[in-house]
Design an enzyme around this catalytic site. Structure first.
Site, mmCIF file in Angstrom:
data_model
loop_
_atom_site.group_PDB
_atom_site.id
_atom_site.type_symbol
_atom_site.label_atom_id
_atom_site.label_comp_id
_atom_site.label_asym_id
_atom_site.label_seq_id
_atom_site.Cartn_x
_atom_site.Cartn_y
_atom_site.Cartn_z
ATOM 1 N N LYS A 155 0.938 -1.024 0.012
ATOM 2 C CA LYS A 155 0.053 -0.079 -0.050
ATOM 3 C C LYS A 155 0.715 1.231 0.016
ATOM 4 C CE LYS A 155 -3.119 2.940 0.102
ATOM 5 N NZ LYS A 155 -4.288 2.981 1.058
ATOM 6 N N ILE A 156 1.891 1.178 0.965
ATOM 7 C CA ILE A 156 3.000 2.389 0.613
ATOM 8 C C ILE A 156 3.299 2.774 -0.815
ATOM 9 C CG2 ILE A 156 5.076 3.268 1.808
ATOM 10 C CD1 ILE A 156 4.354 1.857 4.152
#
Length: 290
Positions: A155-156
């Site tokens: 997600k980052i």
């Protein structure tokens, strides 16, 4: 997300720090809890917080502070936090006999309502399998990325791409407009070309109409760039384009426009180019209306 679960017939109880945000879900058949502890005896609890500190606070009340307290069966956390904070949350849940699944998501509320949400998950495979039926109600896809906190890194990395693409989109849009091309015409061509994407199409109305109603603010994007660059340092991965974009995101925060959407990167790029932008009163398809 909660509305989609309720409409799918899931027996749902909701809680929000701002109760008024939870109340409309009663119309979908959900109950509203008075406290976080009111969710403690549930089979599955989804959490979605802005920061790891907020998640710590919620878990403290959800899990209790006594060795005799038992938490819910599974906590599915959809926040965007660091792998380290996620691991700490996993340990805290394990102390209360609660399984933990990291499950950050891609998609703002309009994307969710259109059925386009994507979820990436990590943790024990059996935990993922246990809640996969619920995840299927949330949107388009759920991807299992492995054990531990791998979903957080996914997600980052996703949000780094989000920022870099938006900055690039701002740069080429300003270049075209300063050369005499209307923004809507340039973006229409780009979105229908091989380099267009659902994201560039979705962001086009904001760029054309200069509508910066917040979906994702510059301070939240800055937080994710900080997390991403920290991961890059830890893993010895050079990220020069990301590092430069991080400075531009910081500049957007420095303007004080911290409650608008991060699409204000377009305004900053135009100002740097000496271009005064005006809204264009042209209908623009965001790709989600259908």
């Amino acid at each position: 997300m909660a509305e989609r679960l309720a409409r799918a017939g899931v027996d749902l109880t909701v809680w929000n720090r701002t109760r008024a945000k939870a109340e409309p879900l009663r119309e979908q058949g959900a109950a509203v809890a008075d406290t976080i502890a009111g969710l403690r005896d549930h089979d599955v609890v989804f959490t979605m917080l802005s920061t790891s500190e907020d998640l710590d606070h919620v878990l403290a009340e959800l899990l209790g502070d006594s060795g005799e307290d038992r938490g819910p069966g599974v906590v599915v956390d959809c926040s965007t936090i660091s792998p380290e904070a996620s691991a700490a949350a996993r340990r805290r849940c394990a102390e209360r006999g609660t399984e933990f699944l990291a499950a950050p998501v891609s998609g703002n509320p309009k994307v969710v309502r259109a059925g386009g949400l994507s979820v990436v998950c990590s943790g024990p495979r059996e935990t993922y399998d246990r809640v996969s039926g619920l995840l299927a109600h949330l949107g388009r896809s759920a991807t299992y990325a492995g054990e531990g906190e791998t979903a957080r890194l996914v997600k980052i990395a996703h949000n780094l791409m989000l920022g870099v693409v938006t900055q690039t989109l701002a740069e080429v849009t300003v270049l075209a407009e300063k050369g005499g091309v209307p923004r809507h015409a340039f973006l229409s061509f780009l979105n229908d070309s091989v380099v267009g994407s659902p994201f560039t199409r979705y962001k086009s109305p904001a760029f054309v109409h200069l509508d910066y109603t917040p979906r994702f603010t510059p301070p939240l994007l800055r937080k994710d760039f900080d997390l991403g660059l920290a991961a890059a340092r830890a893993l010895d991965v050079p990220m020069p384009v990301t590092a430069l974009t991080a400075q531009l995101v910081q500049a957007s925060v420095g303007t004080g426009r911290v409650t608008e959407d991060f699409a204000i990167l377009l305004d900053l790029q135009a100002a740097a180019a000496g271009l005064k932008l005006e809204p264009e009163a042209v209908p623009v398809d965001d790709g989600l209306s259908a």
